[in-house]
Design a protein around this motif. Structure first.
Motif, mmCIF file in Angstrom:
data_model
loop_
_atom_site.group_PDB
_atom_site.id
_atom_site.type_symbol
_atom_site.label_atom_id
_atom_site.label_comp_id
_atom_site.label_asym_id
_atom_site.label_seq_id
_atom_site.Cartn_x
_atom_site.Cartn_y
_atom_site.Cartn_z
ATOM 1 N N ASN A 1 1.396 -6.277 2.854
ATOM 2 C CA ASN A 1 -0.189 -5.556 2.756
ATOM 3 C C ASN A 1 -0.439 -4.442 2.987
ATOM 4 O OD1 ASN A 1 -3.118 -4.949 2.695
ATOM 5 N ND2 ASN A 1 -3.298 -5.940 5.119
ATOM 6 N N LEU A 2 0.558 -3.666 4.201
ATOM 7 C CA LEU A 2 0.753 -2.223 4.825
ATOM 8 C C LEU A 2 1.525 -1.536 3.622
ATOM 9 C CD1 LEU A 2 1.925 -3.348 8.438
ATOM 10 C CD2 LEU A 2 -0.076 -1.743 7.726
ATOM 11 N N VAL A 3 2.581 -2.005 2.851
ATOM 12 C CA VAL A 3 3.018 -1.288 2.033
ATOM 13 C C VAL A 3 1.785 -1.387 1.022
ATOM 14 C CG1 VAL A 3 4.898 -1.495 0.256
ATOM 15 C CG2 VAL A 3 5.593 -2.161 2.224
ATOM 16 N N HIS A 4 1.259 -2.397 0.195
ATOM 17 C CA HIS A 4 0.103 -1.657 -0.462
ATOM 18 C C HIS A 4 -0.545 -1.170 0.198
ATOM 19 C CE1 HIS A 4 -3.282 -2.605 -2.992
ATOM 20 N NE2 HIS A 4 -2.207 -3.705 -3.423
ATOM 21 N N ARG A 5 -1.620 -1.073 1.243
ATOM 22 C CA ARG A 5 -1.977 -0.013 1.440
ATOM 23 C C ARG A 5 -1.370 1.305 1.894
ATOM 24 N NH1 ARG A 5 -6.532 1.871 3.094
ATOM 25 N NH2 ARG A 5 -7.484 1.925 5.213
ATOM 26 N N ILE A 6 -0.441 1.670 1.827
ATOM 27 C CA ILE A 6 0.313 2.980 1.854
ATOM 28 C C ILE A 6 0.288 3.276 0.226
ATOM 29 C CG2 ILE A 6 2.213 4.662 1.783
ATOM 30 C CD1 ILE A 6 3.062 2.731 4.502
ATOM 31 N N MET A 7 0.568 2.733 -0.755
ATOM 32 C CA MET A 7 0.385 2.440 -2.190
ATOM 33 C C MET A 7 -1.192 2.885 -2.971
ATOM 34 S SD MET A 7 3.426 0.455 -3.493
ATOM 35 C CE MET A 7 3.457 0.790 -5.248
ATOM 36 N N LYS A 8 -1.937 2.354 -1.596
ATOM 37 C CA LYS A 8 -3.334 2.540 -2.982
ATOM 38 C C LYS A 8 -4.135 3.834 -1.978
ATOM 39 C CE LYS A 8 -7.242 0.303 -1.200
ATOM 40 N NZ LYS A 8 -7.849 -0.804 -0.084
ATOM 41 N N GLU A 9 -3.774 4.174 -0.427
ATOM 42 C CA GLU A 9 -4.341 5.430 -0.552
ATOM 43 C C GLU A 9 -3.498 6.244 -0.872
ATOM 44 O OE1 GLU A 9 -6.748 5.828 1.225
ATOM 45 O OE2 GLU A 9 -6.988 3.965 2.171
ATOM 46 N N VAL A 10 -2.266 6.632 -0.906
ATOM 47 C CA VAL A 10 -0.966 8.013 -1.800
ATOM 48 C C VAL A 10 -1.995 7.805 -3.205
ATOM 49 C CG1 VAL A 10 0.742 8.487 -2.785
ATOM 50 C CG2 VAL A 10 0.496 7.367 -0.686
ATOM 51 N N TRP A 11 -2.286 6.217 -4.091
ATOM 52 C CA TRP A 11 -2.925 6.325 -5.494
ATOM 53 C C TRP A 11 -4.362 7.480 -5.525
ATOM 54 C CZ3 TRP A 11 1.023 4.267 -8.369
ATOM 55 C CH2 TRP A 11 1.136 3.882 -9.638
ATOM 56 N N ARG A 12 -5.166 7.137 -4.799
ATOM 57 C CA ARG A 12 -6.133 7.513 -4.614
ATOM 58 C C ARG A 12 -6.706 8.859 -4.255
ATOM 59 N NH1 ARG A 12 -8.559 4.847 -1.055
ATOM 60 N NH2 ARG A 12 -8.774 2.847 -1.942
ATOM 61 N N ARG A 13 -5.213 9.279 -3.936
ATOM 62 C CA ARG A 13 -5.109 10.978 -3.083
ATOM 63 C C ARG A 13 -4.441 11.830 -3.960
ATOM 64 N NH1 ARG A 13 -0.947 13.976 0.227
ATOM 65 N NH2 ARG A 13 -1.784 16.195 -0.071
ATOM 66 N N TYR A 14 -3.795 10.485 -4.607
ATOM 67 C CA TYR A 14 -3.356 11.677 -5.802
ATOM 68 C C TYR A 14 -4.370 11.657 -7.271
ATOM 69 C CZ TYR A 14 -0.005 13.847 -3.316
ATOM 70 O OH TYR A 14 1.098 13.990 -2.974
ATOM 71 N N GLN A 15 -5.695 10.907 -7.262
ATOM 72 C CA GLN A 15 -6.053 10.226 -8.131
ATOM 73 C C GLN A 15 -5.736 9.936 -9.039
ATOM 74 O OE1 GLN A 15 -8.602 14.081 -9.518
ATOM 75 N NE2 GLN A 15 -9.498 13.931 -7.593
ATOM 76 N N LEU A 16 -4.259 8.820 -9.912
ATOM 77 C CA LEU A 16 -4.044 8.165 -10.830
ATOM 78 C C LEU A 16 -5.002 6.926 -11.423
ATOM 79 C CD1 LEU A 16 -0.255 7.954 -9.363
ATOM 80 C CD2 LEU A 16 -1.539 10.197 -10.826
ATOM 81 N N HIS A 17 -4.817 6.425 -12.387
ATOM 82 C CA HIS A 17 -5.337 5.359 -13.218
ATOM 83 C C HIS A 17 -4.542 4.684 -12.718
ATOM 84 C CE1 HIS A 17 -4.519 6.249 -16.453
ATOM 85 N NE2 HIS A 17 -4.115 7.791 -16.481
ATOM 86 N N SER A 18 -4.957 2.701 -12.950
ATOM 87 C CA SER A 18 -3.542 1.582 -13.105
ATOM 88 C C SER A 18 -3.456 1.665 -14.405
ATOM 89 C CB SER A 18 -4.522 0.852 -12.808
ATOM 90 O OG SER A 18 -6.095 0.072 -13.476
ATOM 91 N N CYS A 19 -4.029 2.027 -15.629
ATOM 92 C CA CYS A 19 -3.653 2.116 -16.459
ATOM 93 C C CYS A 19 -2.083 3.553 -16.882
ATOM 94 C CB CYS A 19 -4.697 2.687 -17.297
ATOM 95 S SG CYS A 19 -5.643 1.129 -17.229
#
Length: 818
Positions: free
Chosen positions: A605-623
């Protein structure tokens, strides 16, 4: 009052008002007063006259100090407890919350003649009045004699005191119970030279004139306890060097003390005052206004990098601008000059600001651990820490911020699960600390452990005893460490690679049969248990922690089988369970299974949490998982952070969420030039996964650049994976590789066996190419003998080899093939 009378009141925190208790029709210098828990009795100690009055009025036969016991429900009788020439402090004992109030009140009298005694006071209700039952002398008992220092713990009803014993001082503790008398429960020898010219009292009320006089003649010393069973003795020492402050913290629950020598930045001598100590439960603070604020981690004081040393504006504590402060209980400070009581806490916003502005690794590491330990994982705080980590991956030289965040977060989340779990789980990724804190010199000395004597005592004493037992059994060795996991992982990884083909193409039962034939039954059973553990934990994690595997989440992690990660996860589960079972036998297997499941799930979960926050910060989408265009700058930044997550995971030998390697490789293909991509693959930074390679081979067309990329990837595939995914690339180069591999494996399978003479009639359309005819006929004969390598890929056979060979030959001769 206006009439020069003296009122005693009780301040109510809720109404912000004083409740009037008693009044003397005289202006008195009250030294100490205390009220019992039922608010029916009041004890007061005061000075009857000054030295000038005594000399002028010839009051030689009258005692200077008087101690009274007053019935105040309603105001009724007054009884004299002490009439002496030495100062007396009074303190009622309070029963523990939740227990029935007793008809007996007990009162401590502390005399500056260096003794403490307890009075037992029985009361009764008579005509709506509460009166003392016995008219004669009250029963009393001597608690301690010949002491030179004492501290009252009002919250836990403990008395700490020091008695001189030969060349050293002995710290002892008396615990008072609501339904019993009192027990001496602790004894510890301290190498502290305590001045015994005058008794020093802590938390027994405050008399400005007397305390100022005592403070100049005695040691500044205080005892602090924490909820986790920490016991610290803090004292400031005399320095022979001007503009230098020395103080010691005795971590009695750890068996050592640390002495700190601080060189002051500003050297105005009139500003130099004694160090004030404060108890913040998880931390002990040493405070010198205008100079420094030193926060020492009580639970993990072994490494200096977990202590936060602040100077300048960072060390300012709001309105506390002088050093006449005292800590009466946890997270509280009394400003004795102003007569104000403050609650003290660490500001999360100031701590995060300090973390972001710090330039030294020791400050960053201490602030990071302080934020995680003290604030207990709020979502917003965690998000800001992850953001700081993503911005400072390359600025931290002595530690990996991702590793420290994951390990410290796991520690804080898991420790409440079971008692003593904090002594078994790792709290840091560091083994030692080679850095220094500028301006601070630290010396560590081993001290003897305290001796405890208690029976059936819960709470603090039980936790302290547990801490002392851990020190006796060499506590650092009790913490789970990944070294053994790393060794086992390396050994088994080689074996798993050698049999990965069977894992991919056979059922697990076939895999066991295959390995049994190689006489590896013990290893097989062990590996089977490891993989079954991993699959079970992944399955349970999907059920109970679906956020880890939800493909609709922002980060496109894929549900896929990663045998390397499953092996690592299974090994971690097995070793962590064994480790906990050895030391937590009283917890039970079912509870330990749940603890291990929570540990692994929280880790992912912590690894996923890091990735989610980084993903959101750089405004990447899931596709973004496609290869028809190059990656953006944001994707490259995320790829770099994922590479650092992988590096941190490899350093700690920790599993990653399913799909991590596929996503990492996909971003690498989009963001990196070909030579860099291949360099990352060859060095193990990027791992080729079936999901990503299959998608790459199917989605990309066969332009010259894409052919080069595909060929480079295909040539680097592990044997088993290559056999599985090459079929998705319909290209002559790939067909040639498959045919060559098929011929090689058939001939290897033949080995020393004799093959009958091949007959040309075997093939439907004989070719006038004798070498090829002979080869295909021989391969067909081998197939007829029952050797089949690709049972699930019927299109790979002798006919496929023949066609591929002809196409390849015609291409080399630059001829057309029909």
């Amino acid at each position: 009052g206006n009439q020069r009378d003296t009122h005693i009141g009780l301040y109510d925190l809720q109404t912000k008002q004083n409740e009037h208790l008693y009044m003397f029709e005289k202006n008195l210098h009250i030294i100490s007063c205390s009220i019992n828990s039922e608010r029916t009795l009041l004890a007061v100690s005061f000075c009857q006259y000054t030295e000038e009055e005594r000399a002028s009025q010839l009051l030689q036969s009258v005692s200077k100090y008087l101690t009274l016991l007053i019935e105040i429900h309603p105001i009724n009788n007054v009884r004299v407890l002490k009439a002496v020439d030495s100062c007396v402090r009074v303190q009622f004992l309070y029963p523990v919350e939740g227990r029935n109030a007793s008809r007996e009140s007990r009162l401590l009298l502390v005399s500056e003649d260096k003794y403490i005694e307890q009075f037992d006071i029985l009361v009764a209700e008579e005509e709506h009045k509460v009166v003392i039952q016995k008219s004669g002398q009250l029963p009393r008992a001597k608690v301690v004699d010949d002491l030179i220092w004492a501290q009252w713990d009002m919250m836990e009803q403990r008395l700490f005191y020091i008695v001189p014993k030969e060349s050293k001082s002995t710290l002892r503790c008396v615990q008072f119970y609501p339904d019993e008398k009192f027990n001496s429960i602790l004894e510890s020898h301290l190498d502290i030279a305590v001045n015994d010219t005058q008794l020093k009292l802590v938390n027994f009320g405050y008399d400005y004139c007397q305390d100022q006089d005592v403070a100049s003649k005695s040691l500044n010393l205080q005892v602090f306890t924490s909820k986790a069973g920490g016991l610290c003795v803090c004292c400031s020492l005399v320095s022979d060097t001007p503009h230098e402050v020395i103080y010691s913290i005795y971590f009695l629950h750890k068996g050592y003390n640390k002495t700190f020598t601080v060189s002051l930045e500003r050297t105005e001598s009139h500003q130099l005052k004694e160090v004030a100590f404060m108890n913040l439960d998880y931390y002990v603070a040493a405070y010198l206004p205008g100079q420094f604020l030193h926060l020492l981690n009580i639970q993990h004081p072994d490494l200096l990098c977990y202590s936060l040393f602040l100077t300048g504006e960072d060390a300012r504590m709001d309105t506390l601008q002088n050093c006449s402060v005292w800590c009466p209980w946890v997270s509280a400070v009394l400003d004795r000059d102003a007569g104000r009581l403050y609650s003290v806490s660490i500001s999360d916003s100031a701590l995060l600001q300090f973390l972001q502005s710090s330039k030294r690794d020791c400050e960053r590491l201490a602030a990071l651990h302080c934020a995680l330990l003290y604030f207990q994982h709020t979502e917003d705080l965690e998000m800001q820490i992850i953001r700081w980590i993503s911005e400072n991956l390359s600025t931290c030289h002595f530690f990996d911020p991702i590793q420290e965040f994951i390990v410290a977060s796991l520690y804080c989340r898991m420790c409440p699960e079971a008692q003593n779990l904090d002594k078994l789980l790792p709290y840091t990724s560091l083994h030692d600390w080679i850095g220094v804190v500028p301006g601070v010199i630290c010396a560590t000395d081993i001290i003897s452990l305290p001796v405890l004597e208690f029976q059936n005592s819960k709470g603090f004493w039980e936790k302290l005893n547990s801490n002392l037992e851990s020190v006796k059994y060499a506590e650092p060795h009790l913490h789970y460490h990944s070294n053994m996991l790393r060794r086992e992982w390396r050994n088994l990884s080689e074996e798993v690679r050698s049999i990965l083909f069977v894992l991919l193409f056979c059922s697990f039962g076939d895999f066991c049969l295959f390995t049994n034939q190689r006489e590896e039954r013990r290893t097989t059973a062990y590996l089977r248990n490891i993989f079954e553990n991993a699959k079970k934990y992944v399955l349970v994690s999907i059920i109970f922690y679906p956020f880890l595997f939800c493909t609709s989440m922002l980060v496109p992690l894929f549900e896929e089988e990663d045998y390397q990660q499953q092996l690592l996860m299974g090994l971690m589960v097995a070793q962590l369970k064994d480790h906990l079972m050895r030391h937590l036998q009283y917890v039970g297997k079912k509870k330990i299974d749940q603890i291990v499941l929570d540990y692994v799930a929280n880790l992912l979960n912590l690894v996923h949490r890091i990735m989610k926050e980084v993903w959101r910060r750089y405004q990447l989408h899931s596709c973004i998982f496609c290869f028809d265009e190059r990656g953006s700058a944001g994707e490259f930044a995320v790829f770099h952070i994922m590479s650092r997550i992988l590096e941190a995971a490899n350093g700690m030998c920790m599993p990653l969420p399913p799909g991590f390697h596929t996503l990492h490789l996909g971003l690498g293909v989009r963001c990196l030039p070909l030579h860099t991509l291949l360099h990352y693959i060859d060095n193990g930074i990027l791992q080729l996964t079936e999901t990503c390679v299959r998608k790459l081979l199917k989605d990309l067309d066969d332009t010259e650049q894409n052919e080069k990329l595909k060929f480079s990837i295909v040539m680097r595939l592990p044997e088993a994976l290559g056999q599985k995914v090459r079929q998705y690339w319909n290209h002559p180069i790939n067909a040639n590789l498959i045919a060559r591999k098929y011929v090689k494996l058939l001939l290897e399978k033949l080995g020393d066996k004799q093959c009958s003479r091949p007959t040309p009639e075997k093939l439907s359309v004989p070719m006038e190419f004798l070498p090829l005819n002979y080869l295909t006929n021989m391969l067909a004969e081998i197939e007829n003998q029952g050797v089949h390598l690709y049972e699930k890929q019927d299109h790979v056979n002798v006919r496929f080899v023949e066609e591929t060979a002809l196409k390849h030959t015609m291409a080399l001769l630059d001829l057309k093939y029909s």
